[in-house]
Design a protein around this motif. Structure first.
Motif, mmCIF file in Angstrom:
data_model
loop_
_atom_site.group_PDB
_atom_site.id
_atom_site.type_symbol
_atom_site.label_atom_id
_atom_site.label_comp_id
_atom_site.label_asym_id
_atom_site.label_seq_id
_atom_site.Cartn_x
_atom_site.Cartn_y
_atom_site.Cartn_z
ATOM 1 N N ILE A 4 37.767 14.787 -0.758
ATOM 2 C CA ILE A 4 37.182 15.446 -1.926
ATOM 3 C C ILE A 4 37.937 16.717 -2.313
ATOM 4 O O ILE A 4 38.064 17.027 -3.501
ATOM 5 C CB ILE A 4 35.698 15.770 -1.652
ATOM 6 C CG1 ILE A 4 34.921 14.473 -1.369
ATOM 7 C CG2 ILE A 4 35.077 16.508 -2.826
ATOM 8 C CD1 ILE A 4 33.492 14.707 -0.946
ATOM 9 N N ILE A 5 38.457 17.442 -1.332
ATOM 10 C CA ILE A 5 38.998 18.774 -1.599
ATOM 11 C C ILE A 5 40.519 18.826 -1.458
ATOM 12 O O ILE A 5 41.228 19.255 -2.372
ATOM 13 C CB ILE A 5 38.337 19.810 -0.664
ATOM 14 C CG1 ILE A 5 36.834 19.872 -0.954
ATOM 15 C CG2 ILE A 5 38.970 21.185 -0.835
ATOM 16 C CD1 ILE A 5 36.064 20.764 -0.037
ATOM 17 N N LEU A 6 41.046 18.386 -0.322
ATOM 18 C CA LEU A 6 42.459 18.601 -0.036
ATOM 19 C C LEU A 6 43.374 17.663 -0.810
ATOM 20 O O LEU A 6 44.335 18.109 -1.456
ATOM 21 C CB LEU A 6 42.705 18.463 1.471
ATOM 22 C CG LEU A 6 41.961 19.465 2.361
ATOM 23 C CD1 LEU A 6 42.333 19.264 3.812
ATOM 24 C CD2 LEU A 6 42.272 20.887 1.917
ATOM 25 N N LEU A 7 43.104 16.361 -0.750
ATOM 26 C CA LEU A 7 43.996 15.406 -1.412
ATOM 27 C C LEU A 7 44.096 15.614 -2.925
ATOM 28 O O LEU A 7 45.204 15.610 -3.470
ATOM 29 C CB LEU A 7 43.556 13.975 -1.086
ATOM 30 C CG LEU A 7 44.017 13.419 0.255
ATOM 31 C CD1 LEU A 7 43.501 11.998 0.451
ATOM 32 C CD2 LEU A 7 45.544 13.429 0.342
ATOM 33 N N PRO A 8 42.976 15.785 -3.637
ATOM 34 C CA PRO A 8 43.119 15.986 -5.089
ATOM 35 C C PRO A 8 43.965 17.202 -5.463
ATOM 36 O O PRO A 8 44.683 17.177 -6.453
ATOM 37 C CB PRO A 8 41.672 16.158 -5.558
ATOM 38 C CG PRO A 8 40.853 15.446 -4.536
ATOM 39 C CD PRO A 8 41.556 15.682 -3.236
ATOM 40 N N GLN A 9 43.882 18.271 -4.676
ATOM 41 C CA GLN A 9 44.663 19.463 -4.987
ATOM 42 C C GLN A 9 46.125 19.313 -4.608
ATOM 43 O O GLN A 9 47.026 19.803 -5.300
ATOM 44 C CB GLN A 9 44.084 20.671 -4.251
ATOM 45 C CG GLN A 9 42.695 21.061 -4.699
ATOM 46 C CD GLN A 9 42.238 22.321 -4.010
ATOM 47 O OE1 GLN A 9 42.631 23.432 -4.369
ATOM 48 N NE2 GLN A 9 41.403 22.156 -3.001
ATOM 49 N N SER A 10 46.395 18.622 -3.503
ATOM 50 C CA SER A 10 47.772 18.518 -3.023
ATOM 51 C C SER A 10 48.597 17.516 -3.825
ATOM 52 O O SER A 10 49.828 17.569 -3.776
ATOM 53 C CB SER A 10 47.770 18.120 -1.544
ATOM 54 O OG SER A 10 47.150 16.855 -1.359
ATOM 55 N N VAL A 11 47.945 16.613 -4.544
ATOM 56 C CA VAL A 11 48.697 15.605 -5.294
ATOM 57 C C VAL A 11 49.628 16.260 -6.305
ATOM 58 O O VAL A 11 50.791 15.874 -6.446
ATOM 59 C CB VAL A 11 47.724 14.633 -5.999
ATOM 60 C CG1 VAL A 11 48.447 13.815 -7.047
ATOM 61 C CG2 VAL A 11 47.087 13.707 -4.981
ATOM 62 N N THR A 12 49.147 17.251 -7.029
ATOM 63 C CA THR A 12 49.974 17.923 -8.026
ATOM 64 C C THR A 12 51.174 18.599 -7.389
ATOM 65 O O THR A 12 52.288 18.543 -7.917
ATOM 66 C CB THR A 12 49.138 18.965 -8.794
ATOM 67 O OG1 THR A 12 47.989 18.314 -9.347
ATOM 68 C CG2 THR A 12 49.947 19.593 -9.896
ATOM 69 N N ALA A 13 50.971 19.242 -6.246
ATOM 70 C CA ALA A 13 52.074 19.918 -5.570
ATOM 71 C C ALA A 13 53.078 18.926 -4.994
ATOM 72 O O ALA A 13 54.275 19.206 -4.943
ATOM 73 C CB ALA A 13 51.532 20.816 -4.466
ATOM 74 N N MET A 14 52.593 17.754 -4.575
ATOM 75 C CA MET A 14 53.477 16.767 -3.953
ATOM 76 C C MET A 14 54.215 15.915 -4.971
ATOM 77 O O MET A 14 55.195 15.247 -4.635
ATOM 78 C CB MET A 14 52.667 15.847 -3.035
ATOM 79 C CG MET A 14 52.061 16.513 -1.833
ATOM 80 S SD MET A 14 51.267 15.309 -0.743
ATOM 81 C CE MET A 14 49.951 14.698 -1.791
ATOM 82 N N LEU A 15 53.755 15.900 -6.209
ATOM 83 C CA LEU A 15 54.276 14.952 -7.192
ATOM 84 C C LEU A 15 55.788 15.041 -7.403
ATOM 85 O O LEU A 15 56.462 14.009 -7.434
ATOM 86 C CB LEU A 15 53.531 15.129 -8.516
ATOM 87 C CG LEU A 15 53.645 13.965 -9.500
ATOM 88 C CD1 LEU A 15 53.166 12.672 -8.856
ATOM 89 C CD2 LEU A 15 52.833 14.251 -10.749
ATOM 90 N N PRO A 16 56.388 16.225 -7.560
ATOM 91 C CA PRO A 16 57.848 16.261 -7.732
ATOM 92 C C PRO A 16 58.611 15.646 -6.564
ATOM 93 O O PRO A 16 59.580 14.910 -6.763
ATOM 94 C CB PRO A 16 58.148 17.757 -7.881
ATOM 95 C CG PRO A 16 56.881 18.354 -8.379
ATOM 96 C CD PRO A 16 55.788 17.563 -7.723
ATOM 97 N N ALA A 17 58.188 15.940 -5.338
ATOM 98 C CA ALA A 17 58.874 15.374 -4.173
ATOM 99 C C ALA A 17 58.668 13.867 -4.086
ATOM 100 O O ALA A 17 59.585 13.124 -3.714
ATOM 101 C CB ALA A 17 58.371 16.050 -2.896
ATOM 102 N N ILE A 18 57.468 13.404 -4.432
ATOM 103 C CA ILE A 18 57.201 11.963 -4.405
ATOM 104 C C ILE A 18 58.071 11.244 -5.426
ATOM 105 O O ILE A 18 58.655 10.190 -5.139
ATOM 106 C CB ILE A 18 55.712 11.697 -4.668
ATOM 107 C CG1 ILE A 18 54.871 12.188 -3.484
ATOM 108 C CG2 ILE A 18 55.456 10.214 -4.907
ATOM 109 C CD1 ILE A 18 53.379 12.074 -3.707
#
Length: 302
Positions: free
Chosen positions: A187-201
């Motif tokens: 609910i909390i960690l994954l939704p927020q981290s997706v935006t930060a991880m997107l360029p590397a992904i």
């Protein structure tokens, strides 16, 4: 004008930058001229070598399009499998249970350390010895297997790093109100981290598209780059023209993926911003009364 990142340039610095720019342009022009003369001396710029790509569709329908289909098929299969597998492995590496965290860490580090080409060759031998996969489909299976094993391991580290980059206080606050760790993650960690991880992904997905060429070089997988060699042999010594066309197609594909990711990242960031909801005067009075007296809207009524 000064900035937070740097001071404004003075007259001498501006003159130096102009000289550096002019010198770079002169060197670049000289290199381009040298390349042009070298290709022209070898006869690689003759119209007869480039004619198949501009006067008909045979080169595209017979060689480029089938190779492009195989490249996109292998890349799509690898992405669809590697993305969820990498997410699962990355989350598992954050587990509090050592019997989950340690084996997953060994698997991730093992496959990250092996070149993807070795994984493809190993997969091809594995399918040849222990499965009934036909020789026609075996290169595709081997390429996808190698790409999945390597890129899932890399994506697992991206996911783990993205989650660990979030402030620790968010997890602590969520657990303080009674959420389980699985709920905090979902609910909390994954939704927020997706935006930060997107360029590397996205950078890793571009690598997936390019690494399909390794299967064509070693496993005779009929992908886009291998079609350039076949095409050059058919039309006669136009390898430079064939590779140029194929390189342009790779640039278009990877640029499209990167552009879509940039658009998606911007959209996700805009959605996370506050909407700035406006409340009425009566609502504001009600909230003030609740905060001041704890009696609902009593104070607001007064």
């Amino acid at each position: 004008m000064s900035s937070v990142l740097y001071d404004a340039q003075g007259p001498r610095a501006k003159r130096r930058n102009v000289l550096y720019t002019a010198g770079f342009l002169v060197v670049l022009a000289a290199v381009l001229w040298w390349v042009y003369r070298a290709l022209d001396d070898k006869g690689q710029l003759e119209w007869v070598l480039w004619k198949p790509f501009f006067t008909g569709t045979e080169a595209y329908s017979t060689y480029i399009w089938p190779g492009l289909q195989n490249t996109l098929k292998a890349a799509a299969l690898a992405m669809v499998i590697a993305l969820p597998l990498g997410a699962v492995l990355g989350i598992a590496r954050l587990s509090d249970h050592a019997w989950i965290r340690v084996p997953v860490g060994v698997v991730v580090e093992f496959f990250r350390a092996i070149p993807v080409l070795v994984l493809m060759i190993f997969g091809n031998a594995l399918y040849a010895q222990y499965t009934d996969v036909s020789s026609d489909d075996r290169p595709l299976y081997a390429v996808v297997t190698g790409l999945v094993l390597y890129n899932a391991s890399v994506l697992a580290e991206i996911v783990r790093a993205g989650i660990l980059a979030l402030p620790r206080g968010q997890s602590e606050a969520a657990m303080a109100i009674g959420l389980r760790k699985s709920q905090v993650m979902r609910i909390i960690l994954l939704p927020q981290s997706v935006t930060a991880m997107l360029p590397a992904i996205v950078s890793q997905l571009v690598v997936v598209v390019k690494d399909t060429a390794l299967g064509g070089a070693v496993l005779t997988f009929p992908e886009l780059l291998s079609s350039a060699n076949t095409m050059a042999s058919y039309y006669g010594a136009n390898i430079i023209a064939s590779l140029t066309v194929v390189a342009a197609i790779y640039v278009v594909i990877n640029f499209s993926v990167t552009s879509f990711a940039s658009w998606l990242e911007g959209r996700l960031r805009r959605r996370k911003k506050s909407t700035g909801t406006v409340i009425g005067v009566q609502d504001a009075a009600s909230v003030a009364g609740t905060a001041a007296t704890g009696a609902g809207g009593a104070a607001g009524g007064v």
